[in-house]
Design a protein around this motif. Sequence first.
Motif, mmCIF file in Angstrom:
data_model
loop_
_atom_site.group_PDB
_atom_site.id
_atom_site.type_symbol
_atom_site.label_atom_id
_atom_site.label_comp_id
_atom_site.label_asym_id
_atom_site.label_seq_id
_atom_site.Cartn_x
_atom_site.Cartn_y
_atom_site.Cartn_z
ATOM 1 N N SER A 199 0.818 -1.203 0.000
ATOM 2 C CA SER A 199 0.000 0.000 0.000
ATOM 3 C C SER A 199 0.856 1.259 0.000
ATOM 4 O O SER A 199 0.460 2.292 -0.541
ATOM 5 C CB SER A 199 -0.929 -0.005 1.218
ATOM 6 N N ASP B 22 0.906 -2.971 -8.804
ATOM 7 C CA ASP B 22 -0.153 -2.194 -8.180
ATOM 8 C C ASP B 22 -1.324 -3.083 -7.778
ATOM 9 O O ASP B 22 -1.809 -3.892 -8.572
ATOM 10 C CB ASP B 22 -0.631 -1.124 -9.168
ATOM 11 N N TYR C 159 -4.304 -1.975 -7.060
ATOM 12 C CA TYR C 159 -5.594 -1.393 -7.413
ATOM 13 C C TYR C 159 -6.349 -2.301 -8.383
ATOM 14 O O TYR C 159 -5.803 -2.762 -9.376
ATOM 15 C CB TYR C 159 -5.403 -0.003 -8.025
ATOM 16 N N ARG C 160 -7.589 -2.572 -8.083
ATOM 17 C CA ARG C 160 -8.454 -3.455 -8.881
ATOM 18 C C ARG C 160 -7.806 -4.817 -9.166
ATOM 19 O O ARG C 160 -8.071 -5.449 -10.184
ATOM 20 C CB ARG C 160 -8.863 -2.772 -10.194
ATOM 21 N N ASP D 149 -6.821 0.970 1.454
ATOM 22 C CA ASP D 149 -6.781 2.080 0.509
ATOM 23 C C ASP D 149 -7.665 1.708 -0.675
ATOM 24 O O ASP D 149 -8.197 0.608 -0.749
ATOM 25 C CB ASP D 149 -5.341 2.365 0.075
ATOM 26 N N HIS D 150 -7.807 2.629 -1.609
ATOM 27 C CA HIS D 150 -8.662 2.444 -2.784
ATOM 28 C C HIS D 150 -10.085 2.040 -2.380
ATOM 29 O O HIS D 150 -10.613 1.013 -2.825
ATOM 30 C CB HIS D 150 -8.059 1.394 -3.732
ATOM 31 N N ASP E 236 -12.764 3.032 -3.376
ATOM 32 C CA ASP E 236 -13.700 2.959 -4.497
ATOM 33 C C ASP E 236 -13.765 1.549 -5.077
ATOM 34 O O ASP E 236 -14.659 1.243 -5.882
ATOM 35 C CB ASP E 236 -13.307 3.960 -5.589
ATOM 36 N N HIS F 93 -1.825 9.079 1.533
ATOM 37 C CA HIS F 93 -2.480 8.195 2.490
ATOM 38 C C HIS F 93 -1.938 8.561 3.875
ATOM 39 O O HIS F 93 -0.778 8.975 4.010
ATOM 40 C CB HIS F 93 -2.164 6.732 2.145
ATOM 41 N N THR G 215 -8.895 12.024 -4.254
ATOM 42 C CA THR G 215 -10.184 11.347 -4.406
ATOM 43 C C THR G 215 -11.096 11.601 -3.213
ATOM 44 O O THR G 215 -10.665 11.633 -2.057
ATOM 45 C CB THR G 215 -10.089 9.827 -4.651
ATOM 46 N N ARG H 8 -11.456 8.344 -0.866
ATOM 47 C CA ARG H 8 -10.374 8.135 0.103
ATOM 48 C C ARG H 8 -10.466 9.145 1.241
ATOM 49 O O ARG H 8 -10.258 8.810 2.408
ATOM 50 C CB ARG H 8 -9.011 8.229 -0.595
ATOM 51 N N SER I 103 -10.485 12.116 -9.068
ATOM 52 C CA SER I 103 -10.026 11.129 -10.028
ATOM 53 C C SER I 103 -11.045 11.006 -11.149
ATOM 54 O O SER I 103 -12.249 11.255 -10.956
ATOM 55 C CB SER I 103 -9.849 9.772 -9.342
#
Length: 449
Positions: free
Chosen positions: A118, A161, A163-164, A183-184, A186, A325, A353, A356, A382
């Motif tokens: 992260s 990464d 993310y997703r 984190d992330h 969304d 963060h 964002t 976040r 974002s």
Amino acid sequence: MEKTNVMNSETIYHFTGIKGTGMSALALVLHGAGCHVQGSDVLEHFYTEKGLHEAGIPILPFSEDNIQPGMVVICGNAFSDEHPEIVQAKALGNTVIRYHDFLGNWIKKYTSVAITGSHGKTTTTGIMSHVLSDNIPTSYLIGDGSGKGAMDSEYFVLEADEYREHFLAYEPDYAIFTNIDFDHPDFYHNLEEVYDANRKFANQVKKKVIAYGDDPMLARFSDLPDIWYYGFNDSDDIVAKNIEKDTHGSSFDIYVHDDFYGHFQINQFGDHNILNTTAVIAFCYFEGFPAEVVNKSLATFGGVTRRFNERKVDSNILIDDYAHHPSEIKATIQAARQKYPDRPVIGIFQPHTYSRTKALLTPFAASLSLADEVYLCDIFSSAREQDNHEITSMAIADKMSVPARQLTSDTIDQLLQYHDAVLLFMGAGDVMKYADDYIEALTAANNAN
């Protein structure tokens, strides 16, 4: 190790969204490996363009006319399948592949080491890339937009990464896990979902997993078949001991299962950078690099883009850092206080964002309160979310224990009151535009006097 020769192809690799940090780095990797590369993006300037221009890689405006028969089209993850270039590529029957899927295939030709976490993955990837490149042909891809490809590379270093769950496209030989944090928001709903994604990735590593031993989430990796923990505690497999920190950096000894490996000195600041470096040293130990060779290379590491980049302006020190963060903000303020213990630290933070900011409101306030004073910029949105007017940056101020004020380009004169201070600009968006505004205002004030 036998590697595939990519020089036997006249294929053109077109990058849709080439200015993205990962995309620009991958374009540089392919270019360095002898491939024909071009790309397209918006007209707005991004710092990643510098390396692309220096490499002579064409950057075109988005247009379906950019896509010609036979091209391989690599898509940035920010763009949907409805993007005109992707639609055109599919209509022509061209190969269309997402960034992370292409990279997952590409690294199979090398001894690969992926760095994830992260926080800290970009700096750790930068340190690893520098140390290896200093001693042996190495290709690398760093999340600050830096990339290098070489046809005689034995190693490939990549930032992975979470993310997703994009890192699940990779099956590296080694992986370093710096930490697991929430984190992330969304995409992930809670910390357990972040852990599950990381665990899936760890299960795909072919050789060794190198993980930070003091992270409670990573402690749950202990049942992996080849897990090695690094950290500050004697219970870790690779331990940094006899640590000394001053205004020039840090020095420490590394022990592997109580056996002395070597003494190391770095010119970075903060405990997090000792840990990042220890992770790299662990990998070098496993690959048989002499400790003195690693230490010599560490001495010339100059950092990565937007990670504690500093310059002196008048009597103040301006620092640009990607920290977005709460954990990163805390580490960055600690580093600033180590290097400049006699200067007040003024935090200028641009939240990144809305999701976040809302999810981590209280932790943001606690971390920012470690500075002496704080200025909050408007939230940087974002492309993947919209402002529903539920949250503003000043909601953080309501929970802080130090003075916090709002900062805009029109109120930048507030910063002119500071002398012999550290002005710490933090955020993942365009927070440095406020630093530019400050320098412009300071110059005008000095000229008026």
